[in-house]
Enzyme design. Structure first.
Site, PDB file in Angstrom:
ATOM      1  N   THR A  38      19.170  12.878   6.965  1.00 38.89           N
ATOM      2  CA  THR A  38      20.441  12.883   7.689  1.00 38.89           C
ATOM      3  C   THR A  38      20.614  11.513   8.322  1.00 38.89           C
ATOM      4  OG1 THR A  38      21.755  13.912   9.451  1.00 38.89           O
ATOM      5  CG2 THR A  38      19.361  13.908   9.765  1.00 38.89           C
ATOM      6  N   THR A  87      24.875  16.746  10.001  1.00 40.11           N
ATOM      7  CA  THR A  87      24.503  17.296   8.691  1.00 40.11           C
ATOM      8  C   THR A  87      23.306  18.241   8.828  1.00 40.11           C
ATOM      9  OG1 THR A  87      25.350  15.407   7.499  1.00 40.11           O
ATOM     10  CG2 THR A  87      23.511  16.547   6.464  1.00 40.11           C
ATOM     11  N   ARG A  91      35.258   9.707  -0.075  1.00 34.79           N
ATOM     12  CA  ARG A  91      33.975   9.070   0.263  1.00 34.79           C
ATOM     13  C   ARG A  91      32.828  10.067   0.071  1.00 34.79           C
ATOM     14  NH1 ARG A  91      29.677  10.411   4.025  1.00 34.79           N
ATOM     15  NH2 ARG A  91      28.658   8.493   4.635  1.00 34.79           N
ATOM     16  N   VAL A  92      31.770   9.630  -0.558  1.00 36.71           N
ATOM     17  CA  VAL A  92      30.595  10.490  -0.747  1.00 36.71           C
ATOM     18  C   VAL A  92      29.403   9.805  -0.084  1.00 36.71           C
ATOM     19  CG1 VAL A  92      29.055  11.528  -2.446  1.00 36.71           C
ATOM     20  CG2 VAL A  92      31.509  11.412  -2.911  1.00 36.71           C
ATOM     21  N   ASP A 122      25.129  10.265   1.351  1.00 37.59           N
ATOM     22  CA  ASP A 122      23.809  10.461   0.727  1.00 37.59           C
ATOM     23  C   ASP A 122      23.523  11.928   0.391  1.00 37.59           C
ATOM     24  OD1 ASP A 122      23.837  10.647   3.671  1.00 37.59           O
ATOM     25  OD2 ASP A 122      21.787  11.374   3.385  1.00 37.59           O
TER      26      ASP A 122
HETATM   27  N1  ASP Z   1      24.319  11.639   5.975  1.00 37.26           N
HETATM   28  C1  ASP Z   1      25.617  12.215   6.149  1.00 37.26           C
HETATM   29  C2  ASP Z   1      26.651  11.369   5.450  1.00 37.26           C
HETATM   30  O1  ASP Z   1      26.606  10.166   5.563  1.00 37.26           O
HETATM   31  C3  ASP Z   1      26.005  12.368   7.572  1.00 37.26           C
HETATM   32  C4  ASP Z   1      25.001  13.089   8.453  1.00 37.26           C
HETATM   33  O2  ASP Z   1      23.799  13.022   8.205  1.00 37.26           O
HETATM   34  O3  ASP Z   1      25.417  13.753   9.401  1.00 37.26           O
HETATM   35  O4  ASP Z   1      27.529  11.917   4.845  1.00 37.26           O
END
Ligand code: ASP
Length: 302
Positions: free
Chosen positions: A221, A170, A198-199, A201
């Site tokens: 992230t 992310t 799915r969502v 953070d």
């Molecule tokens: N935090 C992000 C999620 O769970 C994934 C990521 O940080 O790469 O959607």
């Protein structure tokens, strides 16, 4: 003082992917900083820096995003303006190349904060944004990665996350502009092989993104389900407010809390109103970097 801090995910980034991460973060810092130097606002620079990272196939945002269980790209993004606490976000949106720009439009041109799926796409079209094909966002690397996930049918997702082996690429940016305003944003394709709909953070204001001119800004992230439980971004900002405005201490406190309370992992970037930067993570690596008006070139590390 102007300052810009960027991340490109926190996980066990393999050596052969480190350079691409470094390069992407560096480019996002240069572009974002150019926008700020030209008098652009913090919101402009967040959008510009994140657009670069969304268009870079290295990262799990925009083009090159991870595929969900159904083999599709579904994108999440959010942006927040610290001047007035206005925010915009999209979740599970498809066929949009740069979801950070859509999040900004929602913030600036609607009465809403978070639009999902079809509604978000409809809003984009009605507001003159072009849609793209699914295939435009899907890369060969992600098709291969998706095929590998399909072979791991019996693997516990919790277990995979706990081993810190799940890729988490992310992207996020936090910016302080010349006028003394702060903004932050985050964009992602979510976690690999996620259940459709799915969502995580990243589009949740308070978990993935937060900005408030009275304290600073944060972007998170990592393992989204854990980050949501501890309301990561706002918690880090609250720690910063309580510790007299120290972003490094607050970022560290946030990551420690994440691990202690929910055995989660990931990382955060934070910025205060003096342009001081904090970065912390409990993963083997985090792609990260910053640039301020006191520096000649960006600092970048993976
Ligand atoms: N935090 C992000 C999620 O769970 C994934 C990521 O940080 O790469 O959607």
């Amino acid at each position: 003082m102007i300052a810009l801090v960027v991340h490109g995910g926190a996980w066990d980034i393999p050596d052969d992917m480190a350079d691409a991460h470094r390069h992407g973060v560096q480019k996002a810092l240069m572009i974002g900083f150019a926008v700020l130097s030209d008098g652009g606002s913090a919101v402009d620079a967040v959008e510009a820096a994140i657009t670069i990272l969304e268009d870079d196939e290295t990262f799990d945002a925009g083009t090159g995003s991870f595929l969900n269980l159904a083999g599709e790209v579904e994108l999440d993004a959010s942006i927040m303006d610290g001047r007035n606490l206005r925010a915009g976000a999209v979740a599970s949106v498809q066929n949009i190349k740069n979801p950070i720009s859509l999040a900004r439009r929602i913030m600036e041109e609607s009465d809403h904060i978070l639009l999902t799926g079809k509604g978000a796409l409809r809003f984009a079209k009605e507001h003159g944004m072009k849609s793209c094909r699914q295939d435009d966002l899907i890369t060969e690397r992600e098709i291969l990665r998706w095929r590998e996930w399909q072979k791991k049918k019996n693997m516990s997702v919790q277990e995979a996350f706990r081993k810190k082996k799940v890729p988490l690429d992310t992207v996020g940016a936090v910016v302080l502009d010349k006028a003394g305003n702060i903004a932050s944003g985050t964009s992602t394709g979510g976690t690999p092989n996620k259940f459709p709909g799915r969502v995580g953070d990243s589009p949740i204001i308070g978990a993935g993104t937060y900005a408030d001119n009275s304290v600073g800004g944060v972007s998170s992230t990592g393992w989204g389900e854990a980050l949501i439980k501890v309301v990561m971004a706002k918690s880090v900002l609250d720690f910063m407010e309580r510790n007299g405005g120290n972003p490094s201490k607050a970022a560290l406190e946030g990551v420690n809390m994440l691990e202690r309370k929910v055995q989660g992992y990931g990382g955060v970037i934070a910025l205060n109103m003096e342009g001081e930067i904090g970065m912390a993570y409990n993963t083997p690596r985090m792609a990260r970097g910053y640039m301020t008006s006191e520096m000649n070139q960006p600092w970048v590390a993976v």
